[in-house]
Design an enzyme around this catalytic site. Structure first.
Site, PDB file in Angstrom:
ATOM      1  N   SER A 258      40.389  19.722  30.298  1.00 50.54           N
ATOM      2  CA  SER A 258      39.530  20.849  30.617  1.00 50.54           C
ATOM      3  C   SER A 258      38.281  20.358  31.370  1.00 50.54           C
ATOM      4  O   SER A 258      38.409  19.751  32.418  1.00 50.54           O
ATOM      5  CB  SER A 258      39.197  21.605  29.332  1.00 50.54           C
ATOM      6  OG  SER A 258      38.745  22.899  29.613  1.00 50.54           O
ATOM      7  N   ASP A 475      48.072  28.726  31.763  1.00 54.86           N
ATOM      8  CA  ASP A 475      46.764  28.330  31.227  1.00 54.86           C
ATOM      9  C   ASP A 475      45.737  29.427  31.506  1.00 54.86           C
ATOM     10  O   ASP A 475      45.515  29.798  32.650  1.00 54.86           O
ATOM     11  CB  ASP A 475      46.325  27.018  31.885  1.00 54.86           C
ATOM     12  CG  ASP A 475      45.107  26.390  31.216  1.00 54.86           C
ATOM     13  OD1 ASP A 475      44.196  27.126  30.792  1.00 54.86           O
ATOM     14  OD2 ASP A 475      45.057  25.147  31.137  1.00 54.86           O
ATOM     15  N   HIS A 505      46.374  26.083  27.008  1.00 53.07           N
ATOM     16  CA  HIS A 505      45.346  25.296  27.674  1.00 53.07           C
ATOM     17  C   HIS A 505      45.578  23.829  27.361  1.00 53.07           C
ATOM     18  O   HIS A 505      45.169  23.316  26.331  1.00 53.07           O
ATOM     19  CB  HIS A 505      43.976  25.757  27.163  1.00 53.07           C
ATOM     20  CG  HIS A 505      42.810  25.154  27.882  1.00 53.07           C
ATOM     21  ND1 HIS A 505      42.701  25.134  29.250  1.00 53.07           N
ATOM     22  CD2 HIS A 505      41.687  24.547  27.410  1.00 53.07           C
ATOM     23  CE1 HIS A 505      41.551  24.555  29.589  1.00 53.07           C
ATOM     24  NE2 HIS A 505      40.936  24.178  28.494  1.00 53.07           N
TER      25      HIS A 505
END
Length: 535
Positions: A258, A475, A505
């Protein structure tokens, strides 16, 4: 109150966060087939000398590696003192095979002889000492996630990597033990939650929303003023290079998730010759500005919600309309849960966090059903997980660190009028999340007391070794298209796109195909063909 982009897999006991903060990019690049990554150090002595390691670029947005500023020997000569870890504020102390230390870094890398701050580290040594590759550093996203807290809880997922790597987590500058930013106390946070409508409908609600953002920023400046001027990702990338050096590695082996992909790309841009085996999973779009990130997430969360609704047998249109009706009722009449209330903003947060992993979808089904029947307790509990609030009303400080890092990175300061202008478009993209994310563009950094660094970063890394860029088609927080753009922006022969057809994610540990591909690269240097698809 924004949707942060931190991985939520294997970070129990809570389901951590959401949002997308500042910059990133990619698209499509040339195939890299059968190449071996340049060898990584397996000795304790780095080849660079203290005089050359500390040659780090000054803190400008797109500083080139040739723009060197030497770090003093007092910093480059550090050797961490590894000791038994202290127990975190909540949770259990890491096991005996984990050790903690800290490294001092310049508060301002442009003034390397000036004030220093600590960066906290945690390490679990490789089990196979004879075949040890080196250290593998992790960043779990946020920005603002504590690697010192998360890595021991997530370590089982990386057990195969731990055979030949020392697993190393760290708290980036401005986070937790690394001069962590604090902006409000628990009482102030609870009061703000109760009084602030994050999707304001009236002039009075808009004024309160803007005032809350200004108050939050003022609290950060009052409590952490010196630090918040230097919490940029470019500074943290320079910290990483110093950490690499004092750990004894010639190159940085790195796993970013991320926001951690933004940090990994920043490092690759600034130190391409020192890039070791690097994996970026759940990738932030480096080409997007703040509005672009909000737009990407509006599309991504609605896409994930549509996929969830299809899995339940309900059409996306009908399910979305049903959820919108619930949010509209909560906007006018929040549900009381004990001495608190489930507002439409908290409900949206609770819905969003379940979309981070397909395994959490049953939680959403239950929470929505209860809220529709008048019980808001489950959606509120989900929102509390996101907001890092425990059952005793104590809040963590990840959201404080996140705002400090995001607003130090971004020079954009959108106004409420600009946010309102986005509402028709964003509501069209997502009736559920559109207003929430449109208003977030103005609520996030508009009243921040420190200037930001730039709009978006340069992540080109000519001369770096292959970097695996993993994107997942479902995602919600970092939509797949951002992975394509990151691979392109890193450059031909550097960014290697791996596409995971799935939900959630982050793909490592969820997709067996992605996990095998990443392990083969990190452990054996096997680079997959560009565009490899996993399903």
């Amino acid at each position: 109150m924004s949707i942060r982009n931190v991985s939520i897999r294997n970070v129990s006991p809570r389901i951590p966060s959401l949002r997308t903060s500042s910059v990133r990019t990619r698209a499509a690049a040339l195939a890299v087939t059968g190449l071996l990554v340049a060898g990584c150090s397996n000795s304790g002595a780095p080849s660079d000398t203290p005089g050359s390691i500390g040659r780090t670029p000054p803190p400008t947005a797109d500083a080139k590696p040739s723009e060197d500023v030497a770090l003093p020997a007092s910093l480059t000569g550090q050797r961490p003192e590894w000791k038994r870890c202290a127990a975190p504020e909540s949770g259990e102390r890491p096991g005996a095979d984990w050790r903690c230390a800290e490294v001092r870094v310049p508060l301002d890398h442009a003034r390397p002889d000036g004030e220093t701050i600590p960066v906290a580290l945690i390490r679990k040594e490789a089990r196979d000492k004879d075949r040890r590759i080196g250290s593998l550093l992790f960043n779990f996203g946020g920005p603002g996630a504590s690697g010192v807290d998360i890595l021991p809880r997530a370590a089982q997922e990386y057990g195969d990597l731990n055979r030949r790597y020392d697993l190393v987590g760290f708290d980036p500058r401005g986070v937790a033990r690394s001069a962590g930013v604090v902006c409000r106390d628990d009482k102030e946070l609870a009061a703000a939650e109760a009084r602030t409508d994050v999707t304001p409908d009236t002039a009075a609600e808009e004024a309160a929303y803007v005032a809350d953002g200004a108050s939050f920023g003022a609290g950060c400046a009052r409590r952490s003023g010196t630090v918040i001027r230097h919490t940029t990702t470019s500074h943290t990338a320079r910290d990483l290079d110093l950490i690499r050096h004092v750990l004894g590695d010639e190159k940085l082996n790195y796993f970013g998730i991320s926001y951690g992909t933004q940090l990994g790309a920043a490092y690759a841009h600034q130190f391409p010759s020192r890039v070791g085996r690097t994996v970026l999973d759940a990738v932030v779009d480096p080409t997007a500005d703040g509005t672009g990130h909000a737009r990407n997430q509006t599309i991504g969360f609605q896409r994930a919600l549509d996929n969830y609704l299809r899995s339940t047998g309900e059409s996306p249109a009908a399910g979305t309309a049903r959820i919108v009706r619930l949010l509209e009722r909560l906007d006018g009449r929040p549900l009381r849960v004990g001495d608190r209330k489930l507002t439409d903003g908290l409900a949206t947060t609770g819905i969003a966090i379940t979309l981070y992993s397909q395994s959490n979808w049953p939680l959403l089904t239950s929470a929505l059903a209860k809220a529709e029947s008048g019980d808001g307790s489950e959606l509120l509990r989900l929102a509390d997980w996101y907001n890092d609030r425990d059952e005793n009303g104590h809040y963590g400080t990840q959201s404080h660190s996140q705002r400090a890092i995001s607003c130090a990175d971004s020079s954009e300061r959108p106004t409420p009028a600009q946010a309102k202008a986005l509402l028709p478009e964003f509501r069209g993209l997502s009736p559920v999340f559109g207003a929430f994310l449109a208003w977030d563009t103005a609520g996030w950094c508009a009243q921040w007391p420190v200037k930001g660094e730039r709009v978006d970063p340069d992540v080109s890394a000519p001369g770096a070794g292959p970097v695996l860029v993993v994107g997942t088609t479902g995602d919600p927080a970092t939509p797949y298209e951002g992975a394509e753009r990151m691979a392109k922006e890193l450059g031909a022969g550097v960014g290697v796109l791996v596409s995971n057809e799935g939900e959630g994610h982050g793909a490592y540990g969820t997709s067996s195909c992605v996990t095998r591909t990443v392990d083969a690269y990190l452990l054996d240097g096997k680079v997959p063909p560009y565009g490899k698809r996993c399903s």
